[in-house]
Scaffold this active site. Structure first.
Site, PDB file in Angstrom:
ATOM      1  N   HIS A  58       1.066   0.052  -6.659  1.00 17.79           N
ATOM      2  CA  HIS A  58       0.275  -0.319  -5.490  1.00 17.79           C
ATOM      3  C   HIS A  58      -0.122   0.961  -4.770  1.00 17.79           C
ATOM      4  O   HIS A  58       0.608   1.960  -4.792  1.00 17.79           O
ATOM      5  CB  HIS A  58       1.074  -1.193  -4.541  1.00 17.79           C
ATOM      6  CG  HIS A  58       1.264  -2.595  -5.017  1.00 17.79           C
ATOM      7  ND1 HIS A  58       1.326  -3.657  -4.156  1.00 17.79           N
ATOM      8  CD2 HIS A  58       1.407  -3.115  -6.259  1.00 17.79           C
ATOM      9  CE1 HIS A  58       1.498  -4.774  -4.841  1.00 17.79           C
ATOM     10  NE2 HIS A  58       1.556  -4.466  -6.120  1.00 17.79           N
ATOM     11  N   GLU A  60      -0.069   1.784  -1.663  1.00 18.23           N
ATOM     12  CA  GLU A  60       0.896   2.232  -0.659  1.00 18.23           C
ATOM     13  C   GLU A  60       2.072   2.969  -1.292  1.00 18.23           C
ATOM     14  O   GLU A  60       2.497   4.020  -0.803  1.00 18.23           O
ATOM     15  CB  GLU A  60       1.454   1.040   0.142  1.00 18.23           C
ATOM     16  CG  GLU A  60       0.408   0.234   0.867  1.00 18.23           C
ATOM     17  CD  GLU A  60      -0.078  -0.983   0.094  1.00 18.23           C
ATOM     18  OE1 GLU A  60      -0.279  -2.031   0.714  1.00 18.23           O
ATOM     19  OE2 GLU A  60      -0.254  -0.895  -1.140  1.00 18.23           O
ATOM     20  N   CYS A  88       1.902  -6.110   0.996  1.00 14.61           N
ATOM     21  CA  CYS A  88       2.721  -7.187   0.429  1.00 14.61           C
ATOM     22  C   CYS A  88       4.188  -6.933   0.807  1.00 14.61           C
ATOM     23  O   CYS A  88       4.514  -5.909   1.407  1.00 14.61           O
ATOM     24  CB  CYS A  88       2.540  -7.211  -1.087  1.00 14.61           C
ATOM     25  SG  CYS A  88       3.316  -5.806  -1.931  1.00 14.61           S
ATOM     26  N   CYS A  91       5.524  -3.480  -0.533  1.00 10.67           N
ATOM     27  CA  CYS A  91       4.989  -2.307   0.165  1.00 10.67           C
ATOM     28  C   CYS A  91       5.465  -2.247   1.612  1.00 10.67           C
ATOM     29  O   CYS A  91       5.722  -1.163   2.144  1.00 10.67           O
ATOM     30  CB  CYS A  91       3.472  -2.295   0.078  1.00 10.67           C
ATOM     31  SG  CYS A  91       2.913  -2.064  -1.637  1.00 10.67           S
TER      32      CYS A  91
END
Length: 168
Positions: A58, A60, A88, A91
């Site tokens: 991801h 992040e 999410c 993260c």
């Protein structure tokens, strides 16, 4: 929030949007992230789950990893994270664990957002809470995601109509 603070948030969200556009061009869900320390960009990243074949890629997490390496430690207590989509649970947990004091995101995520949309992990009694600002350049961030998924649906429909087997 002062006008100067808002302008700063817009500036760094635009940098995160540029990262999201890179992800889009690679066929990745267009999410971009930027970590800032004392007004300077420390790290940038975009989603790489498909190209990296890794659920952890991801934007992040990649940005946090790069910032930790660059700054020489796991505590990012002097940094801010700008990301184009509400994080999410994974993260958001990384924000908590890396001690990032401020999180700024663009579009709200009604399917997995964990900073208020589905859940608010910062409302739990963890040892760290970030100050969260959502909705910065929300329309632009949401439109990029909407365009991506619309294009993806069209491609899938074309493949289905042509009876071309999908690639892995």
């Amino acid at each position: 929030m002062t006008e100067a603070e808002y302008e700063k948030d817009v500036y760094f969200m635009r940098a995160a949007l540029e990262q999201a556009k890179i992800a889009y061009s690679l066929g990745e869900v267009p999410v971009g992230a930027v970590i800032v320390k004392e007004g300077e960009i420390v790290s940038t990243a975009y989603n790489e789950r498909e190209t990296g074949k890794n659920a952890l890629r991801h934007a992040e997490l990649t940005a946090i990893d790069a910032a930790c390496k660059k700054l020489g430690g796991w505590r990012l207590w002097q940094c801010e994270l700008y990301v184009t989509l509400e994080p999410c649970p994974m993260c958001t947990g990384a924000v908590i664990n890396s001690r990032i004091p401020r999180l700024v995101f663009g579009a709200y995520d009604k399917k997995a957002g964990s900073c208020g949309s589905i859940a608010d992990l910062f409302a739990f009694p963890y040892n760290h809470k970030a100050d969260v600002t959502g909705g910065v350049l929300e329309d632009e961030c949401a439109q990029l995601l909407s365009d991506f998924f619309k294009e993806l649906r069209v491609k899938k429909q074309m493949i289905k109509q042509l009876k071309i087997p999908p690639t892995a």
